[in-house]
Design a protein around this motif. Structure first.
Motif, short mmCIF file in Angstrom:
data_model
loop_
_atom_site.label_atom_id
_atom_site.label_comp_id
_atom_site.label_asym_id
_atom_site.label_seq_id
_atom_site.Cartn_x
_atom_site.Cartn_y
_atom_site.Cartn_z
N UNK A 1 0.88 -1.05 0.08
CA UNK A 1 0.05 -0.27 -0.19
C UNK A 1 0.36 1.62 0.16
N UNK A 2 0.69 2.31 -1.54
CA UNK A 2 1.40 3.11 -0.95
C UNK A 2 0.56 4.77 -0.33
N UNK A 3 1.42 5.12 0.23
CA UNK A 3 0.82 6.49 1.48
C UNK A 3 -0.42 7.29 0.60
N UNK A 4 -0.76 7.05 -0.71
CA UNK A 4 -1.41 8.14 -1.92
C UNK A 4 -3.22 7.05 -1.88
#
Length: 187
Positions: free
Chosen positions: A76-79
């Motif tokens: 999971x990316x920060x965005x």
């Protein structure tokens, strides 16, 4: 040559190139192995789905042709998007390796079982449906609505033969031809 004629020619060339890519893409798609793709069987907890998966079997396709030792890693990316790194080797572990990175977004926030994935930038996205998964997220069967693509994934590179057989039976129960799948050799 007038500028409007040059623009018309350039537009025609661009349209022909895009048309050729579209026709090539359609001509090289695998055949349908399930004309009635089911909806995903259950919701997906994304936090439990993330991590490394080993491909056990797939419906062969042009972008994975001949690959073995295939893995998929999800993070999971920060965005809020999901980063996917798919890797594999030609002729098993010893062959030339390749990997591709993509991004996905959740397309069905009610279940999290349907994603939109892109490995080629925003111009092309594909559906990625988690059709079913183990209670402990130890296996997953992934497809998409056209019935042309299917992947069987496991957290283990080589699950026990009984587990592999159970997964192939589940593939059949979902309406797919298990005999159309290519078994992936893992190191």
């Amino acid at each position: 040559m007038k500028q409007s004629t040059a623009i018309t020619i350039a537009t025609g060339v661009a349209a022909a190139a895009i048309g050729s890519i579209f026709l090539y893409s359609r001509a090289t798609r695998p055949p349908v192995i399930n004309p009635e793709v089911p909806e995903p069987a259950r919701p997906v907890e994304l936090a439990r789905y993330l991590g490394k998966w080993f491909e056990i079997a797939r419906h062969e396709n042009r972008f994975q042709k001949g690959l073995d030792a295939v893995t998929a890693e999800y993070a999971l990316d920060e965005d809020g998007r999901i980063r996917i790194v798919n890797s594999g080797s030609q002729s098993g572990q010893q062959g030339a390796s390749s990997s591709v990175e993509g991004r996905a977004i959740v397309a069905d926030e009610t279940t999290n079982a349907k994603l939109r994935v892109s490995f080629f930038g925003p111009l092309y996205t594909g559906d990625y449906w988690v059709l079913d998964h183990g209670d402990e997220y130890d296996w997953s069967i992934v497809g998409e609505p056209s019935g042309r693509y299917l992947w069987v994934l496991s957290r283990e590179a080589r699950p026990a033969p009984a587990m592999a057989e159970t997964l192939l039976k589940r593939v059949e129960a979902l309406g797919y031809d298990r005999w159309a799948l290519r078994i992936t050799r893992q190191g």
